[in-house]
Write a protein that holds these residues in place. Structure first.
Motif, PDB file in Angstrom:
ATOM      1  N   ARG A   6       6.502  -4.805   0.346  1.00 50.43           N
ATOM      2  CA  ARG A   6       5.643  -3.714  -0.133  1.00 50.43           C
ATOM      3  C   ARG A   6       6.414  -2.935  -1.205  1.00 50.43           C
ATOM      4  NH1 ARG A   6       4.187  -1.686   5.880  1.00 50.43           N
ATOM      5  NH2 ARG A   6       6.254  -2.634   6.216  1.00 50.43           N
ATOM      6  N   ILE A  13       1.218  -0.094  -4.893  1.00 51.51           N
ATOM      7  CA  ILE A  13       2.065  -1.009  -4.122  1.00 51.51           C
ATOM      8  C   ILE A  13       1.798  -2.436  -4.564  1.00 51.51           C
ATOM      9  CG2 ILE A  13       2.681  -1.834  -1.813  1.00 51.51           C
ATOM     10  CD1 ILE A  13       1.810   0.897  -0.748  1.00 51.51           C
ATOM     11  N   ASP A  31      -0.570  -5.978  -2.912  1.00 48.69           N
ATOM     12  CA  ASP A  31       0.043  -5.372  -1.731  1.00 48.69           C
ATOM     13  C   ASP A  31      -0.071  -6.352  -0.566  1.00 48.69           C
ATOM     14  OD1 ASP A  31       0.754  -3.913   0.502  1.00 48.69           O
ATOM     15  OD2 ASP A  31      -0.720  -2.323   0.203  1.00 48.69           O
TER      16      ASP A  31
END
Length: 366
Positions: A6, A13, A31
């Motif tokens: 992450r 992200i 992400d």
């Protein structure tokens, strides 16, 4: 080298980050929803020591050890903060630390004092407090040869505005703190070029709805970055969340304000020639019980901010990107952005440090 997890960037992200030649070369992917948290290395612009070692005496070996302690907690860039001291100590410490700045162990020197308010001195030694001195500052800047990065001043003291003008003209950050200034005095200092609020709320005239004082002035000023000590002691979590909401993550900088006792057992310590007792993480002056810095590390500050409700992307910005910009280093480090220095912190699901990378090199496991 590609790292997956992450990856916390200013934009959100991502799923991976590539490192080559000490730089971040590519960041992308969606992400993943799991894997380690990968954050930019933390940037602490206000710390007096840690791991049993202090910056406040100008001892080179102690400074190197304190920086190493904080590096293991993810702080890849930091300022060595002195406390209010005689000019002779300020001078000798500046000369001693300049090679560490050139080497990259330190990002610079921060003088927290001695040009501070008597009534709001907190744990600063009142014997050393004095009005800002153009002569002293001129000599210190010259001695540092670029090492002097920030100076905290109480704007109500005679000569403060002239000192701020001098600092800004030499590329040194002028910060406002340990002050009993009014709102208007604080705004005048901001207009003069001050751009940082030193541990906002702490060591300041408290806000009042008819005299908002320095706190409201600093929080509301679009050109000021506000330091926040996120240890659950200096600030209630509600205050931390409120301040971060008012400023936004681009004007809030998490700091430790740590002293030598960070990472050490409870007991007796020293700060600026004064006795300090640490009990249950809280450092207080023996003489009057004033809070004397903290025992905080930046990874713990990040955890506290997240616990207080700050989203991870914003918390990472407050722990790295914004403080880097506060001291003029945003073009080099402080964010997971392609082309910047590869400073990384890998955190587990509990946000504890797993690994630390600085300039593309992993910190050796102990």
């Amino acid at each position: 080298m590609r790292l997956t997890g992450r990856v916390v960037t200013p934009a959100g992200i991502s799923g991976y980050v590539d490192v080559a030649g000490g730089l971040l070369t590519e960041i992308g992917g969606a992400d993943p929803g799991d894997g380690p948290w990968i954050l930019p290395g933390f940037v602490d612009i206000h710390t007096h020591g840690g791991g049993g070692h202090t910056f406040t005496t100008g001892d080179v070996a102690a400074a190197r050890a304190a920086a190493g302690f904080h590096l293991r907690h993810g702080t890849t860039t930091l300022l060595a903060s002195l406390v209010s001291s005689p000019f002779s100590l300020m001078s000798s410490a500046t000369v001693a630390f300049a090679p560490l700045v050139a080497e990259g162990v330190l990002a610079g020197v921060h003088y927290e004092g001695p040009y501070l308010s008597q009534i709001r001195c907190g744990a600063q030694n009142p014997a050393f407090l004095r009005d800002p001195s153009i002569e002293e500052l001129t000599q210190l800047i010259a001695l540092g040869e670029g090492a002097v990065r920030m100076v905290t001043i109480a704007p109500e003291r005679p000569g403060a505005l002239e000192a701020i003008d001098l600092l800004v003209s030499h590329g040194v950050v002028a910060a406002l703190g340990h002050t009993d200034a009014t709102y208007d005095q604080t705004i005048t200092a901001i207009d003069a070029g001050a751009t940082v609020g030193t541990h906002v709320f702490n060591g300041m005239r408290p806000p009042h709805h008819r005299e908002p004082g320095p706190v409201f002035a600093l929080l509301s000023a679009p050109t000021v970055i506000c330091e926040l000590v996120a240890d659950g002691i200096h600030l209630h979590d509600g205050t931390l969340a409120f301040a971060a909401t008012v400023t936004g993550a681009d004007r809030a900088a998490l700091i430790t304000d740590a002293m030598a006792a960070a990472g050490m057992p409870d007991g007796e310590y020293e700060l600026g020639g004064q006795s300090v007792v640490v009990a249950d993480r809280v450092a207080r002056l023996t003489r009057d019980g004033s809070i004397a810095g903290s025992t905080l590390t930046m990874d713990a500050a990040l955890r506290q901010a997240v616990h207080a409700g700050v989203p991870m992307v914003a918390a990472a910005q407050m722990a790295a990107t914004t403080p880097a910009r506060a001291i003029g280093l945003a073009d080099t480090l402080g964010a997971l952005v392609e082309g910047l220095r590869a400073d990384l912190v890998l955190l587990d699901d509990t946000l504890r440090v797993d690994r630390v990378m600085r300039a593309g090199t992993w910190l050796p496991d102990e």
